[in-house]
Design a protein around this motif. Structure first.
Motif, PDB file in Angstrom:
ATOM      1  N   LEU A  98      32.784  36.358  39.512  1.00  0.00           N
ATOM      2  CA  LEU A  98      32.214  37.687  39.737  1.00  0.00           C
ATOM      3  C   LEU A  98      33.269  38.773  39.532  1.00  0.00           C
ATOM      4  CD1 LEU A  98      30.024  36.993  42.909  1.00  0.00           C
ATOM      5  CD2 LEU A  98      29.220  37.395  40.568  1.00  0.00           C
ATOM      6  N   GLY A  99      34.495  38.505  40.007  1.00  0.00           N
ATOM      7  CA  GLY A  99      35.555  39.489  39.868  1.00  0.00           C
ATOM      8  C   GLY A  99      35.977  39.716  38.433  1.00  0.00           C
ATOM      9  N   ASP A 100      35.923  38.661  37.612  1.00  0.00           N
ATOM     10  CA  ASP A 100      36.271  38.810  36.195  1.00  0.00           C
ATOM     11  C   ASP A 100      35.172  39.515  35.406  1.00  0.00           C
ATOM     12  OD1 ASP A 100      38.856  37.769  36.113  1.00  0.00           O
ATOM     13  OD2 ASP A 100      38.140  35.701  35.997  1.00  0.00           O
ATOM     14  N   ARG A 101      33.960  39.545  35.949  1.00  0.00           N
ATOM     15  CA  ARG A 101      32.845  40.169  35.237  1.00  0.00           C
ATOM     16  C   ARG A 101      32.444  41.510  35.839  1.00  0.00           C
ATOM     17  NH1 ARG A 101      28.579  35.662  33.161  1.00  0.00           N
ATOM     18  NH2 ARG A 101      28.219  37.357  31.709  1.00  0.00           N
ATOM     19  N   LEU A 102      32.525  41.640  37.177  1.00  0.00           N
ATOM     20  CA  LEU A 102      32.059  42.862  37.836  1.00  0.00           C
ATOM     21  C   LEU A 102      33.197  43.763  38.305  1.00  0.00           C
ATOM     22  CD1 LEU A 102      29.222  41.315  40.075  1.00  0.00           C
ATOM     23  CD2 LEU A 102      29.034  42.265  37.753  1.00  0.00           C
ATOM     24  N   GLY A 103      34.396  43.231  38.342  1.00  0.00           N
ATOM     25  CA  GLY A 103      35.528  44.025  38.800  1.00  0.00           C
ATOM     26  C   GLY A 103      36.103  43.506  40.105  1.00  0.00           C
ATOM     27  N   ARG A 104      37.402  43.746  40.293  1.00  0.00           N
ATOM     28  CA  ARG A 104      38.087  43.250  41.482  1.00  0.00           C
ATOM     29  C   ARG A 104      37.611  43.979  42.749  1.00  0.00           C
ATOM     30  NH1 ARG A 104      39.402  40.500  37.245  1.00  0.00           N
ATOM     31  NH2 ARG A 104      41.550  40.527  36.470  1.00  0.00           N
ATOM     32  N   THR A 233      41.190  48.368  38.864  1.00  0.00           N
ATOM     33  CA  THR A 233      42.506  48.271  38.229  1.00  0.00           C
ATOM     34  C   THR A 233      42.451  48.654  36.755  1.00  0.00           C
ATOM     35  OG1 THR A 233      42.313  45.966  37.500  1.00  0.00           O
ATOM     36  CG2 THR A 233      42.991  46.341  39.772  1.00  0.00           C
ATOM     37  N   PRO A 234      43.527  49.284  36.236  1.00  0.00           N
ATOM     38  CA  PRO A 234      43.574  49.632  34.815  1.00  0.00           C
ATOM     39  C   PRO A 234      43.440  48.403  33.916  1.00  0.00           C
ATOM     40  CG  PRO A 234      45.310  50.766  36.025  1.00  0.00           C
ATOM     41  CD  PRO A 234      44.706  49.771  36.969  1.00  0.00           C
ATOM     42  N   ALA A 235      44.009  47.258  34.337  1.00  0.00           N
ATOM     43  CA  ALA A 235      43.953  46.054  33.506  1.00  0.00           C
ATOM     44  C   ALA A 235      42.518  45.579  33.326  1.00  0.00           C
ATOM     45  CB  ALA A 235      44.797  44.940  34.134  1.00  0.00           C
ATOM     46  N   PHE A 236      41.729  45.587  34.408  1.00  0.00           N
ATOM     47  CA  PHE A 236      40.338  45.163  34.274  1.00  0.00           C
ATOM     48  C   PHE A 236      39.543  46.141  33.427  1.00  0.00           C
ATOM     49  CE2 PHE A 236      35.891  45.399  35.580  1.00  0.00           C
ATOM     50  CZ  PHE A 236      35.485  44.102  35.309  1.00  0.00           C
ATOM     51  N   LEU A 237      39.743  47.437  33.627  1.00  0.00           N
ATOM     52  CA  LEU A 237      39.010  48.431  32.853  1.00  0.00           C
ATOM     53  C   LEU A 237      39.324  48.312  31.363  1.00  0.00           C
ATOM     54  CD1 LEU A 237      39.377  51.547  35.190  1.00  0.00           C
ATOM     55  CD2 LEU A 237      37.361  50.093  34.878  1.00  0.00           C
ATOM     56  N   ALA A 238      40.591  47.966  31.050  1.00  0.00           N
ATOM     57  CA  ALA A 238      40.980  47.816  29.642  1.00  0.00           C
ATOM     58  C   ALA A 238      40.371  46.582  29.010  1.00  0.00           C
ATOM     59  CB  ALA A 238      42.502  47.758  29.525  1.00  0.00           C
ATOM     60  N   GLU A 244      32.589  37.643  27.925  1.00  0.00           N
ATOM     61  CA  GLU A 244      31.305  37.550  28.594  1.00  0.00           C
ATOM     62  C   GLU A 244      31.178  36.262  29.399  1.00  0.00           C
ATOM     63  OE1 GLU A 244      29.038  39.873  28.723  1.00  0.00           O
ATOM     64  OE2 GLU A 244      30.278  41.187  27.522  1.00  0.00           O
ATOM     65  N   GLN A 245      31.991  35.263  29.078  1.00  0.00           N
ATOM     66  CA  GLN A 245      31.911  33.983  29.769  1.00  0.00           C
ATOM     67  C   GLN A 245      33.314  33.524  30.161  1.00  0.00           C
ATOM     68  OE1 GLN A 245      29.710  31.814  26.658  1.00  0.00           O
ATOM     69  NE2 GLN A 245      27.958  31.757  28.070  1.00  0.00           N
ATOM     70  N   THR A 379      43.911  38.818  31.434  1.00  0.00           N
ATOM     71  CA  THR A 379      43.021  39.555  32.326  1.00  0.00           C
ATOM     72  C   THR A 379      41.597  39.005  32.402  1.00  0.00           C
ATOM     73  OG1 THR A 379      44.322  41.563  32.009  1.00  0.00           O
ATOM     74  CG2 THR A 379      42.099  41.841  32.868  1.00  0.00           C
ATOM     75  N   PRO A 380      40.940  38.670  31.276  1.00  0.00           N
ATOM     76  CA  PRO A 380      39.531  38.258  31.364  1.00  0.00           C
ATOM     77  C   PRO A 380      39.282  37.009  32.213  1.00  0.00           C
ATOM     78  CG  PRO A 380      40.081  38.867  29.109  1.00  0.00           C
ATOM     79  CD  PRO A 380      41.367  38.799  29.870  1.00  0.00           C
TER      80      PRO A 380
END
Length: 447
Positions: A98-104, A233-238, A244-245, A379-380
């Motif tokens: 969930l964190g890798d797809r929806l954000g930390r 986080t900037p890393a997740f937004l980037a 997707e998986q 990151t992904p």
């Protein structure tokens, strides 16, 4: 060392280091709030885990398993303690995906509430004498939910700090968050020491043990308020939308790395719970130490180990993560070999020295663990992979450690020797795994 030290140029003078993204580690109020919110989340999880570990070694056997023989009741109590650690990989997988797809940030808001609610409910739980078998069943269920939430909380809060920090101060940033563990150990032990000293045995057993769990309400409220103000986080937004998986990418491309991360945490995971949770049982049950002096010993050990955690994170930014981890293993080895021989002297000061030394070895490694695991994966898949690596190591090695140690003491006259051999085996496993993992100190996290 302060939070302001997290600012600074990134990655200078190291191989395998690229310039950091403009957003990361800028020293903004958001970056500082990320450290504070991560520390509070860590404080909440380790406060409750510390209290539970100490109580599982002392009063839980008689409160929730009174019909069992004392040794069997202790085994059952340690088994409930291990349930929380066994649940963590499942929580790490679910919340990691969930964190890798929806954000930390979104995931951490939920895990904080779930973890705190489970802890408070443990404090309100009726005992076996009131509701019978329902009591231990409910205890196991709540412990599972607590561990399930922790599986996502611990790694997620680490990544919030790592991905907001400058690369040249990432180890220090992780250490500032990781000291939530020994600080919480100190607070939890002081709380239990005070309660044990001020209350009679019947009062402590009857209702005093509930107070630390109910104190979680304050930490939940403060942590939720601060975490609500932290940006993603900037890393997740980037990287958002690039994978997707994440589960498929993790298994296909990074399976070996995750397996090595699991094995790398064998020694610190197992030996932490042997030197803290099992040692309390050994000192009070086998050597006749009273609860107050034993809890006081743990206060001394954990207080000193706070400095070891900060030193480990700070050092890893300068000499590399792997050198710090190997140094920590060497310290663990030095104190593990004579560990029980020293405890068996019955001398409080010598016992304090050896437990402090072992804890310093663990916390020295913990100081750079967050940065080492974050830098191992892109990151992904970072949240999922890091969570599985840490929680998997805890499930395989930390969760069974107190239970295994208690069992070995019951089946053999040389139980302490067998426990020492098990500890040596975990050190060997960790050393080999760390040797095989790359050292990516200072690598950029926005890729």
């Amino acid at each position: 060392m302060t939070v302001s030290e997290l600012e600074g140029p990134a990655g200078a003078g190291r191989p395998d280091t690229a310039p950091e993204s403009p957003e990361a580690g800028s020293g903004t109020p958001t970056a500082r709030r990320a450290v504070v919110s991560g520390a509070l989340g860590s404080a909440l999880e380790w406060f409750d885990f510390s209290v539970y570990g100490a109580l599982s070694a002392t009063v839980f056997p008689q409160l929730f398993f009174p019909d069992l023989a004392p040794g069997t009741a202790l085994l059952a109590s340690f088994a409930t303690f291990g349930v929380g650690l066994v649940a963590r990989p499942l929580g790490g997988l679910v919340f990691g995906l969930l964190g890798d797809r929806l954000g930390r940030r979104n995931v951490l808001m939920f895990t904080l509430l779930l973890m705190g609610a489970a802890s408070v409910l443990i404090g309100l739980l009726p005992t076996y004498g009131t509701v019978g078998i329902v009591a231990p069943v409910a205890l196991v269920t709540l412990r599972f939910l607590q561990g399930f939430a922790l599986g996502g909380e611990h790694t997620g809060s680490q990544l919030m700090v790592m991905e907001h920090s400058a690369s040249r101060r990432r180890g220090l940033a992780g250490a500032l968050m990781s000291v939530g563990s020994p600080i919480s150990q100190v607070l939890a032990t002081l709380t239990l020491t005070g309660l044990a000293a001020w209350l009679t045995e019947d009062q402590f057993t009857g209702w005093g043990w509930r107070i630390p769990f109910l104190m979680s309400v304050a930490l939940i409220a403060i942590g939720y308020y601060i975490r609500h103000r932290v940006e993603e986080t900037p890393a997740f937004l980037a990287s958002e939308g690039k994978s997707e998986q994440p589960a498929r990418g993790l298994l296909r491309q990074h399976r070996k790395t995750v397996m090595l991360l699991v094995l790398a945490w064998a020694a610190p995971g197992a030996l932490y719970y042997i030197t803290v949770t099992f040692a309390i049982s050994y000192l009070t049950g086998q050597l006749g130490f009273d609860k107050s002096s034993t809890f006081g010993l743990m206060v001394v050990a954990n207080s000193i180990s706070i400095g070891a955690s900060l030193l480990g994170g700070w050092s890893s930014d300068r000499i590399g993560r792997k050198r710090v981890l190997f140094t920590g293993l060497a310290v663990l080895l030095a104190f593990l070999v004579p560990f029980f021989l020293i405890l068996d002297t019955g001398n409080w000061w010598l016992a304090a020295l050896t437990i402090t030394g072992a804890l310093c070895g663990v916390q020295f490694m913990t100081g750079c663990q967050g940065a080492f695991y974050a830098e191992a994966l892109p990151t992904p898949v970072r949240y999922t992979g890091s969570a599985l690596g840490l929680t998997g190591g805890n499930m395989l090695f930390a969760a069974p450690a107190p239970l295994l140690a208690t069992w070995l003491m019951q089946i053999s006259d040389n139980g302490t020797l067998l426990i020492t051999v098990y500890g040596l085996l975990t050190i060997l496993i960790s050393a080999v795994a760390i040797r095989l993992l790359p050292d990516r100190t200072g690598r950029r996290l926005d890729a």
